[in-house]
Design a protein around this motif. Structure first.
Motif, PDB file in Angstrom:
ATOM      1  N   UNK A 199     -38.090 -51.507 -95.361  1.00 22.10           N
ATOM      2  CA  UNK A 199     -36.853 -51.205 -96.070  1.00 22.10           C
ATOM      3  C   UNK A 199     -36.598 -52.241 -97.153  1.00 22.10           C
ATOM      4  N   UNK A 200     -36.859 -53.519 -96.838  1.00 20.48           N
ATOM      5  CA  UNK A 200     -36.668 -54.580 -97.835  1.00 20.48           C
ATOM      6  C   UNK A 200     -37.627 -54.397 -98.997  1.00 20.48           C
ATOM      7  N   UNK A 201     -38.840 -53.974 -98.721  1.00 19.82           N
ATOM      8  CA  UNK A 201     -39.812 -53.770 -99.789  1.00 19.82           C
ATOM      9  C   UNK A 201     -39.381 -52.632-100.703  1.00 19.82           C
ATOM     10  N   UNK A 202     -38.708 -51.606-100.161  1.00 13.21           N
ATOM     11  CA  UNK A 202     -38.287 -50.458-100.957  1.00 13.21           C
ATOM     12  C   UNK A 202     -36.959 -50.668-101.665  1.00 13.21           C
ATOM     13  N   UNK A 203     -36.247 -51.724-101.322  1.00 15.91           N
ATOM     14  CA  UNK A 203     -34.942 -51.954-101.904  1.00 15.91           C
ATOM     15  C   UNK A 203     -34.993 -51.949-103.431  1.00 15.91           C
ATOM     16  N   UNK A 204     -36.013 -52.548-103.994  1.00 12.55           N
ATOM     17  CA  UNK A 204     -36.123 -52.634-105.448  1.00 12.55           C
ATOM     18  C   UNK A 204     -37.294 -51.833-105.988  1.00 12.55           C
ATOM     19  N   UNK A 245     -29.216 -50.787-117.537  1.00 12.39           N
ATOM     20  CA  UNK A 245     -28.120 -49.826-117.672  1.00 12.39           C
ATOM     21  C   UNK A 245     -27.910 -49.041-116.383  1.00 12.39           C
ATOM     22  N   UNK A 246     -28.997 -48.694-115.714  1.00  9.25           N
ATOM     23  CA  UNK A 246     -28.906 -47.955-114.450  1.00  9.25           C
ATOM     24  C   UNK A 246     -28.198 -48.796-113.392  1.00  9.25           C
ATOM     25  N   UNK A 247     -28.537 -50.071-113.316  1.00 10.12           N
ATOM     26  CA  UNK A 247     -27.884 -50.971-112.354  1.00 10.12           C
ATOM     27  C   UNK A 247     -26.403 -51.105-112.687  1.00 10.12           C
ATOM     28  N   UNK A 248     -26.063 -51.319-113.942  1.00  8.89           N
ATOM     29  CA  UNK A 248     -24.665 -51.498-114.329  1.00  8.89           C
ATOM     30  C   UNK A 248     -23.845 -50.232-114.088  1.00  8.89           C
ATOM     31  N   UNK A 249     -24.473 -49.064-114.135  1.00 10.22           N
ATOM     32  CA  UNK A 249     -23.776 -47.800-113.907  1.00 10.22           C
ATOM     33  C   UNK A 249     -23.349 -47.626-112.449  1.00 10.22           C
ATOM     34  N   UNK A 280     -41.686 -46.767-114.934  1.00 14.61           N
ATOM     35  CA  UNK A 280     -41.762 -46.093-116.218  1.00 14.61           C
ATOM     36  C   UNK A 280     -40.541 -46.314-117.099  1.00 14.61           C
ATOM     37  N   UNK A 281     -39.530 -46.994-116.560  1.00 13.41           N
ATOM     38  CA  UNK A 281     -38.324 -47.277-117.346  1.00 13.41           C
ATOM     39  C   UNK A 281     -38.472 -48.630-118.027  1.00 13.41           C
ATOM     40  N   UNK A 282     -37.851 -48.769-119.199  1.00 10.65           N
ATOM     41  CA  UNK A 282     -37.831 -50.073-119.852  1.00 10.65           C
ATOM     42  C   UNK A 282     -36.873 -50.987-119.093  1.00 10.65           C
ATOM     43  N   UNK A 283     -36.950 -52.262-119.353  1.00 11.16           N
ATOM     44  CA  UNK A 283     -36.035 -53.216-118.718  1.00 11.16           C
ATOM     45  C   UNK A 283     -34.584 -52.899-119.080  1.00 11.16           C
ATOM     46  N   UNK A 284     -34.349 -52.495-120.328  1.00 19.63           N
ATOM     47  CA  UNK A 284     -32.994 -52.139-120.759  1.00 19.63           C
ATOM     48  C   UNK A 284     -32.493 -50.895-120.023  1.00 19.63           C
ATOM     49  N   UNK A 285     -33.351 -49.905-119.829  1.00 12.52           N
ATOM     50  CA  UNK A 285     -32.969 -48.703-119.077  1.00 12.52           C
ATOM     51  C   UNK A 285     -32.648 -49.049-117.623  1.00 12.52           C
ATOM     52  N   UNK A 286     -33.450 -49.918-117.039  1.00 11.07           N
ATOM     53  CA  UNK A 286     -33.204 -50.340-115.655  1.00 11.07           C
ATOM     54  C   UNK A 286     -31.868 -51.089-115.564  1.00 11.07           C
TER      55      UNK A 286
END
Length: 184
Positions: free
Chosen positions: A5-10, A23-27, A15-21
């Protein structure tokens, strides 16, 4: 937590850019929705939709919001000494999307009034906070606009509009017996 479960947490966002990732976290952070309204220089209203809004200080009363430098409303915010924070009600989804757009006359059809100070405010909002521009700080590709609160109004009968994961929705009523006022 199990090791798998810890390995899957992140383990997401391939395929997403760092900026896309980012934005997804901030959402994932639910927030209220405001329209920052400002005079358009022609006797009417313009502005922008923001979810990055907070109080800063009680004494003096200060609030802030963040806006991209390249928004069509930023030149008006730079020019005008006053603006208003309009906390949108749950039935104002259309206004949220309208002010999120970049049409030059996006505010002209919005239900609003012009205060004696010349500051345009939306009608039907949960709360309106009229501000004098206090200071603008750089914040990467955004400006951090701090306003000194000069007036405010509240309609306690309305419920706020919320933003979460790119969606707008109304607020769910707290459980029975709660008055919703947990400030101590």
């Amino acid at each position: 937590m199990a090791a798998d479960q810890a390995a899957n947490l992140f383990d997401w966002g391939h395929g997403m850019t760092e900026q896309e990732r980012y934005k997804k976290v901030m959402a994932q952070f639910p927030t209220g929705v405001v329209v920052v309204s400002v005079a358009d220089g022609q006797g009417s209203i313009t502005g922008l939709t923001a979810s990055s809004f907070t109080s800063v200080s009680l004494n003096p009363a200060l609030v802030l919001f963040c806006t991209a430098y390249d928004t069509d409303s930023f030149p008006h915010l730079q020019r005008e000494p006053r603006f208003a924070i309009n906390v949108l009600a749950e039935d104002q989804t259309d206004l949220a999307w309208q002010f999120a757009g970049s049409e030059p006359d996006k505010g002209h059809a919005a239900p609003h009034l012009i205060r004696a100070s010349g500051t345009p405010v939306l009608t039907g909002a949960v709360a309106v906070i009229e501000c004098e521009k206090h200071v603008v700080h750089p914040g990467g590709d955004h400006a951090i606009v701090v306003g000194r609160v000069v007036a405010f109004d509240l309609d306690q009968n309305l419920r706020p509009l919320l933003y979460w994961r790119g969606n707008l929705s109304g607020f769910q009523t707290p459980s029975a017996g709660s008055d919703g006022d947990t400030a101590r």
